[in-house]
Design a protein around this motif. Structure first.
Motif, PDB file in Angstrom:
ATOM      1  N   LYS A  70       0.746  -1.096  -0.047  1.00 41.46           N
ATOM      2  CA  LYS A  70       0.012  -0.142  -0.091  1.00 41.46           C
ATOM      3  C   LYS A  70       0.893   1.228   0.032  1.00 41.46           C
ATOM      4  CE  LYS A  70      -4.017  -2.064   1.997  1.00 41.46           C
ATOM      5  NZ  LYS A  70      -4.926  -1.757   3.343  1.00 41.46           N
ATOM      6  N   MET A  71       0.439   2.072  -0.813  1.00 43.61           N
ATOM      7  CA  MET A  71       1.119   3.491  -0.849  1.00 43.61           C
ATOM      8  C   MET A  71       0.070   4.680  -0.379  1.00 43.61           C
ATOM      9  SD  MET A  71       3.346   3.015  -4.273  1.00 43.61           S
ATOM     10  CE  MET A  71       4.521   4.273  -4.083  1.00 43.61           C
ATOM     11  N   ALA A  72       0.763   5.940  -0.186  1.00 40.16           N
ATOM     12  CA  ALA A  72       0.039   6.853   0.477  1.00 40.16           C
ATOM     13  C   ALA A  72       0.398   8.052  -0.537  1.00 40.16           C
ATOM     14  CB  ALA A  72       0.295   7.365   1.858  1.00 40.16           C
ATOM     15  N   CYS A  73      -0.560   8.467  -1.160  1.00 40.68           N
ATOM     16  CA  CYS A  73      -0.557   9.894  -2.023  1.00 40.68           C
ATOM     17  C   CYS A  73       0.381  10.841  -1.110  1.00 40.68           C
ATOM     18  CB  CYS A  73      -1.835  10.061  -2.917  1.00 40.68           C
ATOM     19  SG  CYS A  73      -1.789  11.579  -4.070  1.00 40.68           S
ATOM     20  N   VAL A  79      -4.470   6.353   0.824  1.00 48.05           N
ATOM     21  CA  VAL A  79      -3.974   4.980   0.671  1.00 48.05           C
ATOM     22  C   VAL A  79      -4.644   4.243  -0.199  1.00 48.05           C
ATOM     23  CG1 VAL A  79      -3.302   3.194   2.369  1.00 48.05           C
ATOM     24  CG2 VAL A  79      -3.385   5.457   3.107  1.00 48.05           C
ATOM     25  N   TYR A  80      -3.492   3.557  -1.081  1.00 43.78           N
ATOM     26  CA  TYR A  80      -4.033   2.780  -2.049  1.00 43.78           C
ATOM     27  C   TYR A  80      -3.282   1.460  -2.458  1.00 43.78           C
ATOM     28  CZ  TYR A  80      -0.817   5.518  -4.913  1.00 43.78           C
ATOM     29  OH  TYR A  80       0.217   6.226  -5.527  1.00 43.78           O
ATOM     30  N   GLU A  81      -3.936   0.341  -2.817  1.00 36.76           N
ATOM     31  CA  GLU A  81      -2.876  -0.808  -2.935  1.00 36.76           C
ATOM     32  C   GLU A  81      -2.092  -0.778  -4.409  1.00 36.76           C
ATOM     33  OE1 GLU A  81      -4.506  -4.770  -2.755  1.00 36.76           O
ATOM     34  OE2 GLU A  81      -5.444  -4.186  -0.858  1.00 36.76           O
ATOM     35  N   CYS A  92      -1.974   7.530  -7.955  1.00 36.60           N
ATOM     36  CA  CYS A  92      -3.101   7.790  -6.960  1.00 36.60           C
ATOM     37  C   CYS A  92      -4.443   7.362  -7.811  1.00 36.60           C
ATOM     38  CB  CYS A  92      -3.075   9.102  -6.112  1.00 36.60           C
ATOM     39  SG  CYS A  92      -4.564   9.235  -5.126  1.00 36.60           S
ATOM     40  N   PRO A  93      -5.422   6.735  -7.226  1.00 35.29           N
ATOM     41  CA  PRO A  93      -6.666   6.663  -7.983  1.00 35.29           C
ATOM     42  C   PRO A  93      -7.518   7.810  -7.548  1.00 35.29           C
ATOM     43  CG  PRO A  93      -6.453   5.089  -6.003  1.00 35.29           C
ATOM     44  CD  PRO A  93      -5.274   5.971  -6.130  1.00 35.29           C
ATOM     45  N   CYS A  95      -6.491  11.371  -7.187  1.00 35.52           N
ATOM     46  CA  CYS A  95      -6.122  12.652  -7.726  1.00 35.52           C
ATOM     47  C   CYS A  95      -5.359  12.463  -8.995  1.00 35.52           C
ATOM     48  CB  CYS A  95      -5.375  13.362  -6.670  1.00 35.52           C
ATOM     49  SG  CYS A  95      -3.868  12.974  -6.052  1.00 35.52           S
ATOM     50  N   GLY A  96      -4.558  11.204  -9.324  1.00 33.55           N
ATOM     51  CA  GLY A  96      -3.834  10.977 -10.408  1.00 33.55           C
ATOM     52  C   GLY A  96      -2.416  11.399 -10.273  1.00 33.55           C
ATOM     53  N   GLU A  97      -2.084  11.633  -9.064  1.00 31.27           N
ATOM     54  CA  GLU A  97      -0.485  11.893  -8.667  1.00 31.27           C
ATOM     55  C   GLU A  97       0.144  10.954  -8.636  1.00 31.27           C
ATOM     56  OE1 GLU A  97       2.470  14.846  -7.376  1.00 31.27           O
ATOM     57  OE2 GLU A  97       0.231  15.116  -8.117  1.00 31.27           O
ATOM     58  N   LYS A  98       1.392  10.856  -9.439  1.00 31.19           N
ATOM     59  CA  LYS A  98       2.186   9.859  -9.510  1.00 31.19           C
ATOM     60  C   LYS A  98       3.072   9.531  -8.196  1.00 31.19           C
ATOM     61  CE  LYS A  98       3.173   9.356 -14.427  1.00 31.19           C
ATOM     62  NZ  LYS A  98       2.773   7.922 -14.885  1.00 31.19           N
TER      63      LYS A  98
END
Length: 116
Positions: A70-73, A79-81, A92-93, A95-98
């Protein structure tokens, strides 16, 4: 071979808890291990069998559950897998930030143990 010191720490921890609670035998240890961890299930059990000889945990089975990455934008804190293959290109699902920072998926945790 890097599994050995990890297994020794796990055994030490469960034996401490077992002795504190007057446990006669440890039957199983439930572990959560991150998908990014290079610890291999088979070798973890082999090393455990070796170091647990003549202890309350002799013969205990390691029940290993793999925890997702899991990562945090860094922009919106979502937080997303992600999969291992997509970590470098993850967006990021929300906001789209890489990219982002790693939240889970690398460590290990003793979740519980089954005892007699």
């Amino acid at each position: 071979m890097h599994e050995l010191p990890v297994i020794e720490r796990i055994l030490s921890t469960v034996l401490k808890h077992a002795e504190t609670n007057n446990v006669k035998r440890i039957v199983a240890i439930h572990l959560e291990v991150g998908r990014l961890s290079d610890l291999q299930d088979e070798w973890m059990q082999r090393y455990f069998d070796f170091v647990a000889k003549s202890t309350l945990a002799e013969g205990a089975q390691l029940k290993i559950e793999r925890i997702p990455i899991k990562m945090a934008c860094g922009h919106c804190s979502t937080v997303y897998e992600v999969s291992f293959e997509n970590m470098d290109t993850a967006t990021c699902p929300s906001c789209g930030e890489k990219g982002g920072s790693l939240v889970s998926g690398k460590g290990y945790f003793i979740k519980s143990m089954e005892v007699m």
